[in-house]
Design an enzyme around this catalytic site. Structure first.
Site, short mmCIF file in Angstrom:
data_model
loop_
_atom_site.label_atom_id
_atom_site.label_comp_id
_atom_site.label_asym_id
_atom_site.label_seq_id
_atom_site.Cartn_x
_atom_site.Cartn_y
_atom_site.Cartn_z
CG ASN A 149 1.28 -1.69 -14.11
OD1 ASN A 149 1.42 -2.19 -13.07
ND2 ASN A 149 0.04 -1.08 -14.37
CD GLU A 247 -5.99 -0.66 -5.57
OE1 GLU A 247 -7.10 -1.01 -6.33
OE2 GLU A 247 -6.35 0.06 -4.76
CB CYS A 281 -5.13 -1.76 -12.94
SG CYS A 281 -4.35 -0.15 -12.26
CD GLU A 453 -2.78 0.86 -1.72
OE1 GLU A 453 -2.66 1.50 -1.03
OE2 GLU A 453 -2.27 -0.50 -1.83
P1 NAP Z 1 1.27 -10.61 -11.25
O1 NAP Z 1 1.65 -11.71 -12.14
O2 NAP Z 1 -0.16 -10.73 -10.40
O3 NAP Z 1 2.11 -10.00 -10.44
C1 NAP Z 1 2.28 -9.11 -9.66
C2 NAP Z 1 3.22 -9.37 -8.46
O4 NAP Z 1 2.84 -10.26 -7.88
C3 NAP Z 1 4.61 -9.37 -9.15
O5 NAP Z 1 5.41 -8.71 -8.09
C4 NAP Z 1 4.78 -10.89 -9.03
O6 NAP Z 1 6.08 -11.33 -8.93
C5 NAP Z 1 3.94 -11.35 -7.67
N1 NAP Z 1 3.67 -12.76 -7.79
C6 NAP Z 1 3.30 -13.55 -8.58
N2 NAP Z 1 2.82 -14.80 -8.03
C7 NAP Z 1 2.79 -14.61 -6.92
C8 NAP Z 1 2.48 -15.54 -5.82
N3 NAP Z 1 2.03 -16.68 -6.01
N4 NAP Z 1 2.43 -14.97 -4.50
C9 NAP Z 1 3.04 -13.69 -4.44
N5 NAP Z 1 3.16 -12.93 -5.27
C10 NAP Z 1 3.09 -13.40 -6.56
O7 NAP Z 1 0.53 -9.38 -12.38
P2 NAP Z 1 1.65 -8.68 -13.45
O8 NAP Z 1 1.55 -9.65 -14.42
O9 NAP Z 1 2.84 -8.40 -12.92
O10 NAP Z 1 0.88 -7.35 -13.79
C11 NAP Z 1 -0.23 -7.32 -14.45
C12 NAP Z 1 -1.61 -7.32 -13.89
O11 NAP Z 1 -1.64 -6.73 -12.91
C13 NAP Z 1 -2.75 -7.00 -14.64
O12 NAP Z 1 -3.91 -8.08 -14.51
C14 NAP Z 1 -3.17 -5.74 -14.03
O13 NAP Z 1 -4.68 -5.17 -14.35
C15 NAP Z 1 -2.88 -5.80 -12.70
N6 NAP Z 1 -2.44 -4.47 -12.03
C16 NAP Z 1 -3.39 -3.91 -11.38
C17 NAP Z 1 -3.31 -2.53 -10.84
C18 NAP Z 1 -4.05 -2.03 -9.94
O14 NAP Z 1 -3.88 -0.93 -9.04
N7 NAP Z 1 -5.52 -2.46 -9.71
C19 NAP Z 1 -2.06 -1.76 -11.21
C20 NAP Z 1 -1.37 -2.71 -12.05
C21 NAP Z 1 -1.46 -3.78 -12.62
P3 NAP Z 1 7.01 -11.64 -10.43
O15 NAP Z 1 6.21 -11.18 -11.54
O16 NAP Z 1 8.16 -10.94 -10.25
O17 NAP Z 1 7.12 -13.14 -10.21
#
Ligand code: NAP
Ligand code: MG
Length: 472
Positions: A149, A247, A281, A453
């Protein structure tokens, strides 16, 4: 020809050992880049480079490390247009949004490049025949895993303090948005960052991400992403006994009392959930409105929401999977008979029809236990929830698995602060939505994660305390 995005390992662009995956543009659905499919072997190469460079980086003078980080900040600003082009291709975000994110990314390197002499220790008065002091030292190799994002921004948010505290880094961006993270590592090399200090391995989370957390040389991980993956990583980190910064998601409450400056509160309510098409987020996706002003205030918000246009004010859903997720919630609302005051569908604009665009959407009178008021949608969808009084506002705000941020609008500053102190969240705005400023410590309570962070605070999470006792 499709652009190929490769890893950045030990100061060089490095081809995948296992080919490339095609990524579809969120703007038109066509393949626009092919991203290196990282393997365990690629992670191992990156971790070795990070380990081999760790001693020299750690013991380089703080002033010199700071100079390199600040040079990265300057170069990012100078090359903003080329970073904008890459990020725009991966995410479809609009220019204003991207300019803000690139400036913010530069600000992380400037801020931590300036604070590089922190974190500091202290001298402890223990006994006349001992000199006792504490100092903070780096962990060594830090793993950084980021979502799609805010790709460049979240890489900068973790990498800058990790490097400032003297660590080396192995970073994995989301497979959908890898370009700017690789470009950042290349830029850092051009700015004099020694080879191996900042490595990027592209590829999937289930392979590269897990391998980074598992790798024996990685001594700390900063993860930004979903609750589910955060939990998976926590188990892996527990097996190795390494610390994490998590996060995770949010469903943040924006509370508006009847005595607030309603025009300003309405414009902030819109900014809080439309920015980046709600893919933040810290979006304010629950609008808690005092019942005495509900009708009038929600109408004001609706009028502003109706003016915000996809493709002009905000971009598409950044991944097609996220587009499906948002559509799922809009369908769910429809099946429950919920009528949006504005939006409620994907964009009907013909010019946007091949992209993942959604109209900014507002539902009024939503019950606090409705799934749209409980679950993180991660799209431009706002639910308004009425409340009677202060106690009920606090109860509804805290009736959430998440606790990332929030805001309170009231001209009664005592009430605003009472409420701010009682909301379970890591950051609260009073008469403003929260800020993106790099100085402000940021992180969650409850399922929104732990660790912080940003700000000086982040340096404590990228370093560990040592106590040295000297006999006099
Ligand atoms: P995600 O599926 O959790 O992915 C985040 C990162 O983790 C990506 O690089 C993903 O790789 C990787 N990942 C996926 N499975 C993994 C595993 N088993 N082991 C290690 N790494 C793994 O999240 P998203 O769908 O990309 O992003 C949306 C979510 O992130 C939302 O829930 C949002 O709230 C949260 N978010 C939180 C913040 C914050 O600062 N609190 C900021 C932004 C987003 P790939 O997708 O490349 O496979
Ligand atoms: Mg995912």
């Amino acid at each position: 020809m499709t652009t190929h995005v490769s890893h950045w390992i030990n100061g060089h662009e490095t081809a995948s050992t296992d080919g490339y995956n095609d990524i579809l543009s969120p703007v038109d659905g066509n393949v626009h880049v092919a991203v290196a499919k990282g393997t365990a072997q690629d992670v191992d190469r990156a971790a070795k480079a990070a380990t081999d460079s760790a001693e020299d980086w750690r013991w380089m003078s703080a002033a010199e490390r700071g100079r390199i980080l600040r040079r990265i900040a300057d170069a990012l600003r100078e090359q903003a247009e080329s970073f904008l082009a890459l990020e725009s291709a991966d995410t479809g975000k609009v220019r204003n949004t991207l300019m803000g994110e690139i400036e913010n990314s530069a600000a992380y390197f400037e801020f931590y490049g300036t604070l590089v002499n922190l974190p500091i220790g202290s001298v402890l008065d223990v006994s006349p025949d001992q000199h006792v002091y504490t100092k903070r030292e780096p962990y060594g190799v830090v793993g950084v895993i980021t979502p799609w994002n805010l790709p460049l921004n979240q890489a900068a948010r973790a990498v800058a303090p990790a490097l400032a505290a003297g660590n080396t880094v192995v970073c994995k961006p989301s497979e959908s948005t890898s370009q700017t993270t690789v470009a950042l590592a290349r830029l850092a090399s051009e700015c004099g960052l020694p080879a191996g200090v900042f490595n990027v391995v592209c590829g999937s989370g289930s392979v590269v991400g897990e391998e980074i957390v598992r790798h024996p040389s990685v001594r700390k991980v900063a993860f930004t992403g979903s609750v589910g993956v955060g939990r998976t990583i926590s188990h892996l980190a527990a097996d190795k006994l390494i610390p994490l910064t998590l996060e995770l998601g949010g469903k943040s409450a924006n509370i508006v009392f009847e005595d607030a400056d309603l025009d300003f509160a309405a414009s902030e309510a819109v900014r809080a959930f439309v920015s980046n098409a709600g893919q933040v987020c810290s979006s304010g996706t629950r609008l808690l409105v005092q019942r005495s002003i509900q009708k009038d205030f929600v109408q004001r918000v609706a009028a502003l929401v109706a003016q915000r246009k996809p493709g002009v004010d905000y971009g598409p859903m950044i991944t097609w999977k996220q587009f499906d997720t948002v559509k799922h919630y809009l369908d769910l609302a429809q099946s429950r008979g919920m009528r949006p005051l504005v939006g409620g569908t994907v964009s009907s604009d013909d010019e946007l029809s091949s992209g993942a665009y959604v109209d900014a959407t507002l539902f009024d009178n939503v019950a606090p236990d409705n799934p749209l008021a409980q679950e993180e949608i991660f799209g431009p969808v706002l639910v308004a929830v009425p409340f009677e009084d202060e106690a009920e506002a606090i109860r509804i705000a805290n009736d959430s698995e998440f606790g990332l941020v929030g805001a309170v609008f009231s001209r009664d500053i005592s009430r605003a602060l009472r409420v701010a102190e009682r909301i379970e969240a890591g950051q609260i705005g009073v008469n403003t939505w929260v800020t993106g400023a790099v100085e402000t410590p940021f992180g969650g309570q409850k399922n929104s994660g732990y660790g912080r962070e940003k700000g000086i605070e982040a340096l404590n999470h990228y370093s560990q305390l040592k106590c040295i006792i000297v006999k006099l």
